[in-house]
Write an enzyme that holds these catalytic residues in place. Sequence first.
Site: not given
Ligand code: ACM
Length: 505
Positions: A142, A171, A242, A305-306, A397-399, A437, A439
């Site tokens: 990102r 991504d 992604h 993922d996703e 998830y430290f974002d 992550w 973003e």
């Molecule tokens: C993820 O957070 N999409 C692995």
Amino acid sequence: MLLPRPTRLIREAGHFALGPATGVHAPDEIADLLRELITPATGLPLPPATGPATGVISLRLAADDAELGAEGYRLAVEPTGVRVVAATEAGLRWAVQTLRQLLPEQVYATGPVRAVAWWLPCVEIVDVPTYAWRGSLLDVARWCHPLPFLYRYVDLLALHKLNTLHLHLTDDQGWRFEVRRFPRLTEIGGFRAASPAGHARDGRTDAVPHGGWYRQSDLRDLVTYAARRGVRIMPEIDLPGHAQAAIAAYPEFGNDPHRRLTVGTTWGISTHVLNLEPATFAAVCDIMDEVADVFPFEYLHVGGDEVPTAEWAASPAAGARAAELGLSRVADLQGWWTGQLATHLAGRGRRIGVWDELLDRAVPAGATVFAWRGTDRVDAARAAGLPVVAAPYTHTYFDWAEADGPDEPLAIAGVLPLEQVYGYQPGAVLGVQGQLWSEYLPTPQLVQWRAFPRLAALAEVGWSGPVDLDGQGEVPPGTLTEFRTRLGRHLRRLDQLGVGYRPLT
Ligand code: ACM
């Protein structure tokens, strides 16, 4: 005041004073690491020991010490010197980090520090990690974080005895890994025209281009640097979703070769995914072969993922492929496709990591599941008898913002407080991993603000093991106070390094 807390520590009277004559007796690589970490601030040369074994720091391998396992060590500081044994070089590397923590915090200064007594307190330590996998995901797709920051980040992982950097390299919004056979992946896929301004849900973009990518040679050097510190780098190439940046570069990888996509400029999940044609699969194998050549670590992460399946559902070729394979849902093509990729990489002696979505679409044999969608996904992977790295967003998830409040920088979501990380109970898993992550982490400063101190708490869960919770499922106040006191001292080390962490509240 060690962090992570060692398995057993006995404090004894006295100290060992390091001086200009203090010698080192250790395998070359370990002695070099000790000097690299201790000499800049102390000015002590730490030469190879020649004379009698007093006044010496000795680090040696003792292959028969089974209790120490793959990463443990024993360390004794006595007034006459230091003795360390480990069954592996990895264990000796962690002992070096411990020796550094035992010194005054100024040892973390980047330049020479005067008027400090470089004394090690006398201790006896036995230290063996609870979990074999102690990871940190850094998303450089990102935002393409500068290479020097990746070196610094490796240093910070090693300081916390975290052994794995999971580098999320591709991504929808950017492809950062140089691929010789497919140069447009970085030439085109490495650059986007704009980024979200503010939170993506507000739908505004800034019209400021962003881009960049890493040369294979630079990544190889990073791998070597990290390995000397006991940190393995697991690359992630996120497939088959992604992947909009890749499809922007090579439209033939997508499900409509006539459609021209651009590299993503908004955050979220692109509906555009790779097609399942043999030519695209062959290209992916070529790409992964180059990835494997740069990253020697056994594990390669292939994402998963996703992955929206609308394009496959609309594709006659994908429908025919599903029918031919006897699959009732086109979504199951993902499991089949990833299995083919796992087989290809197994031929090169590699294992794959996949996100937990594969649990619903067939996890390939030999794959390790990275369970992110909550603790029940960790349980589900474990119940399926699969190796699992626990990465649930609720605890790792430290974002996510650490707290609510007007002073908190913009975050993807919230809230994940320090105490929740520290109280995490991963259960019987391969290990734990904290996610960054990016973003909403466009700069190294913001990465560090979000990473610390929560990553330090997770490092302790991973190394020292989960804490005992009280009847309410909370970390008992005494346990928390002890940790926060020790963490406060530990953060002074990060101060010396100039890490802009989020202060304790
Ligand atoms: C993820 O957070 N999409 C692995």
